[in-house]
Write an enzyme that holds these catalytic residues in place. Structure first.
Site, PDB file in Angstrom:
ATOM      1  N   GLU A   1       0.050  10.341  -4.462  1.00 26.10           N
ATOM      2  CA  GLU A   1      -0.997  10.820  -5.363  1.00 26.10           C
ATOM      3  C   GLU A   1      -1.187  12.325  -5.179  1.00 26.10           C
ATOM      4  O   GLU A   1      -1.310  12.816  -4.063  1.00 26.10           O
ATOM      5  CB  GLU A   1      -2.291  10.064  -5.050  1.00 26.10           C
ATOM      6  CG  GLU A   1      -3.457  10.367  -5.961  1.00 26.10           C
ATOM      7  CD  GLU A   1      -4.665   9.485  -5.657  1.00 26.10           C
ATOM      8  OE1 GLU A   1      -5.633   9.523  -6.419  1.00 26.10           O
ATOM      9  OE2 GLU A   1      -4.624   8.750  -4.631  1.00 26.10           O
TER      10      GLU A   1
ATOM     11  N   LYS B   1      -5.006   7.668 -13.877  1.00 27.59           N
ATOM     12  CA  LYS B   1      -5.757   6.738 -13.025  1.00 27.59           C
ATOM     13  C   LYS B   1      -6.968   6.191 -13.775  1.00 27.59           C
ATOM     14  O   LYS B   1      -7.717   6.944 -14.400  1.00 27.59           O
ATOM     15  CB  LYS B   1      -6.193   7.491 -11.765  1.00 27.59           C
ATOM     16  CG  LYS B   1      -6.832   6.674 -10.675  1.00 27.59           C
ATOM     17  CD  LYS B   1      -7.070   7.586  -9.462  1.00 27.59           C
ATOM     18  CE  LYS B   1      -7.629   6.868  -8.257  1.00 27.59           C
ATOM     19  NZ  LYS B   1      -7.787   7.815  -7.110  1.00 27.59           N
TER      20      LYS B   1
ATOM     21  N   CYS C   1      -3.565   4.424  -6.647  1.00 27.57           N
ATOM     22  CA  CYS C   1      -4.521   4.200  -5.557  1.00 27.57           C
ATOM     23  C   CYS C   1      -5.657   3.234  -5.897  1.00 27.57           C
ATOM     24  O   CYS C   1      -5.484   2.032  -5.814  1.00 27.57           O
ATOM     25  CB  CYS C   1      -5.062   5.543  -5.075  1.00 27.57           C
ATOM     26  SG  CYS C   1      -5.676   5.496  -3.364  1.00 27.57           S
TER      27      CYS C   1
END
Length: 581
Positions: free
Chosen positions: A44, A128, A164
């Site tokens: 990330e 994300k 994540c």
């Protein structure tokens, strides 16, 4: 059943250094290609470093990161790596500001994104979805969430990509993976280390693999960023929850694994409307590849993990901020001894400078223990007595009792900062979390410094780490760095005759248990007393914790190893008068 060779690149970016981070990605992608990888994924925000905090609100930074990703795609092509799909995390934007609630006040202009680079261009992009807004994270304030699941079709396999927090939340993109009929789920992460976090992280990846009937590949950053330490520990989990590959903690590593994911069968028309599939190029030409041996790193024991986290956190803070060396006071006590050992492991003894600063109350054993420590470690060492510096202040101001004691600590702070200014060292403050919790440090005295290796380490754990480090040295046939007397003698600031910490505090095993319940557990005074602790002691300790917030706000940062570290983890008001209820 198709076979894919996957590469997970566990890298250590420097926040903001887009060019150096891009060159690191280019180099590691080359290694992955030479190893026969069909796909390589980086962590990330690997192009920018993570977390970028309010740099996400700076249009010039976002534009530079966006341009660097596009340039990296061309550089990969020019380097002969254009056939290899490369997944890179980065901030993207600037976009039109998102309005927060009904305030009509513009806020986020960026997305936490991952781009897929192939053939000299960005062929796909994912944003994300779930933006954490707890603990050390403020992503809801600075990012715009995504709303589509990205699926990459590569060599007959559908590869889903998420970032994540998307893995941690039920529903959302994870819920769509099963409906998308993907054979492989790649998760890129910037997940900071916490003690025992692997007891949550690995079961999560295992559960998601079983739930989605998908191989889960989890790649994490490694390295220190201010008070955070990323531990790597990248892992690949099969559909049945078994571990196929695992990278070591706290080091950069390229994890390679051969996978046999289910072949893609779903047509574009069968995919849900919120799933976008992108056909990648044919990828790296097929060739005969010798089978890879399983690469499954062993997880070190708890104390070794903590030590490694503290070492990496200090090393990267020093290196990334370009300090040439560190300096700290050596009292002969356990805290300064452990700090010195961490510093030597992080930087090498030749970059560690210790200063003994005895007062008229310093015992002979304290001086000899500091001498012994310096000799064991081999660091630079000098003695600067403070008695003659303290007397004029005491005489002129008429200071006595606590004011006089604090003056001794401040004289030491002045000496350390003077040497820091003159010689260019970073001053390490040696206080531990127990002391910081109850305010047992002198502001502008022993609290002085730019980095605190033990800031999130309770006193009892300091002793455990010291003993572990000595056992580790003995096992390697080396000299244990920490004198046994520093471990065994009663702790004391030695600011008055025969002083010990337990003159005014309960035994540290009791103190740390109360602090654990109050700070990490969030329990009330009554709830802590119900655990079996003495009520007046609990009331006094919790009052000390609350009163010391002003000191903690001015304290140096240090590596986070617990669930609730002082700093961005725990944000409480300084001006606070609790109700009697």
């Amino acid at each position: 059943m198709p076979r894919l060779r996957l590469a997970l690149a566990q890298t250590n970016p420097v926040l903001g250094d887009l060019d150096s981070n891009a060159q690191q990605i280019l180099r590691v992608a080359g290694e992955a290609s030479r190893a026969g990888a069909d796909l390589v994924a980086f962590g990330e925000m690997s192009i920018s470093g993570y977390p970028i905090e309010d740099l996400a609100l700076r249009p010039s930074f976002l534009a530079a990161a966006h341009q660097r990703i596009e340039l990296l795609a061309r550089e990969l092509q020019d380097a002969g790596l254009g056939d290899l799909p490369v997944i890179v995390g980065h901030p993207d934007g600037p976009f039109e500001p998102r309005l927060l609630g009904t305030s009509n006040a513009p806020t986020a202009i960026a997305q936490n994104a991952a781009s897929v680079l192939q053939g000299g261009r960005v062929v796909a992009r994912y944003a994300k979805h779930h933006l954490p807004n707890y603990s050390v994270f403020d992503e809801y304030r600075i990012f715009i969430p995504g709303d589509e699941l990205l699926v990459l079709r590569l060599k007959g396999v559908d590869v889903a990509l998420i970032i994540c927090e998307d893995l941690w939340r039920d529903g959302g993109p994870v819920g769509r993976v099963l409906h998308a009929d993907a054979g492989l789920l790649v998760v890129i992460n910037g997940s900071p280390y916490e003690r025992d976090k692997d007891e949550v992280r690995l079961p999560l990846a295992t559960r998601r693999a079983v739930e989605t009937d998908t191989i889960v590949a989890y790649v994490n950053l490694v390295g220190g960023q201010d008070d955070l330490v990323f531990d790597g520990d990248s892992v690949v989990v099969d559909r049945d929850g078994s571990i196929l590959a695992r990278a070591p903690q706290f080091v950069e590593h390229l994890l390679l694994v051969d996978l046999d994911p289910e072949a893609a069968t779903a047509s574009a028309a069968e995919l849900p409307a919120d799933v976008r599939r992108v056909e990648l190029g044919s990828g790296v030409p097929a060739s005969s590849k010798p089978a890879l041996s399983p690469d499954i790193a062993e997880l070190p024991d708890d104390l070794e993990q903590i030590w490694n986290a503290l070492v990496l956190g200090l090393r990267d803070y020093v290196e990334k901020n370009r300090f040439r060396s560190v300096i700290l006071g050596l009292s002969g006590g356990i805290d300064s001894a452990v700090c010195a050992a961490i510093a030597a492991d992080a930087l090498g003894a030749d970059r560690v400078y210790g200063v003994s600063m005895p007062s008229r109350y310093s015992s002979d054993h304290s001086r000899s223990d500091a001498d012994d420590l310096a000799e064991r470690i081999g660091l630079h060492y000098r003695t600067e007595a403070i008695a003659d510096l303290v007397i004029p202040f005491e005489t002129q101001l008429g200071l006595t009792d606590v004011a006089a004691e604090n003056l001794q600590a401040r004289a030491r702070g002045v000496l350390l900062m003077g040497l820091s200014n003159q010689e260019g060292h970073l001053v390490l403050t040696t206080g531990n979390k127990s002391e910081l919790s109850v305010g047992y440090s002198t502001i502008y005295g022993d609290a002085v410094g730019g980095f605190g290796p033990l800031k999130d380490v309770p006193k009892m754990l300091v002793w455990e780490l010291a003993k572990w480090r000595n056992r580790h040295a003995t096992a390697l046939g080396e000299t244990p760095p920490i004198p046994e007397n520093s471990i065994s003698k009663p702790p004391s600031a030695e600011l008055r005759p025969d002083q010990t910490d337990q003159d005014s505090l309960p035994d540290y095993d009791i103190l740390d248990a109360i602090l654990e319940a109050y700070i990490n557990g969030g329990l009330s005074i009554g709830e802590i007393v119900e655990l079996g602790f003495d009520a007046p002691t609990v009331e006094r300790i919790t009052q000390l914790v609350d009163r010391a917030e002003w000191k903690r706000r001015q304290s140096a940062i240090g590596p986070k190893i617990s669930r609730t570290a002082f700093g961005r983890d725990r944000r409480l008001p300084i001006t606070y008068r609790p109700s009697a209820i």
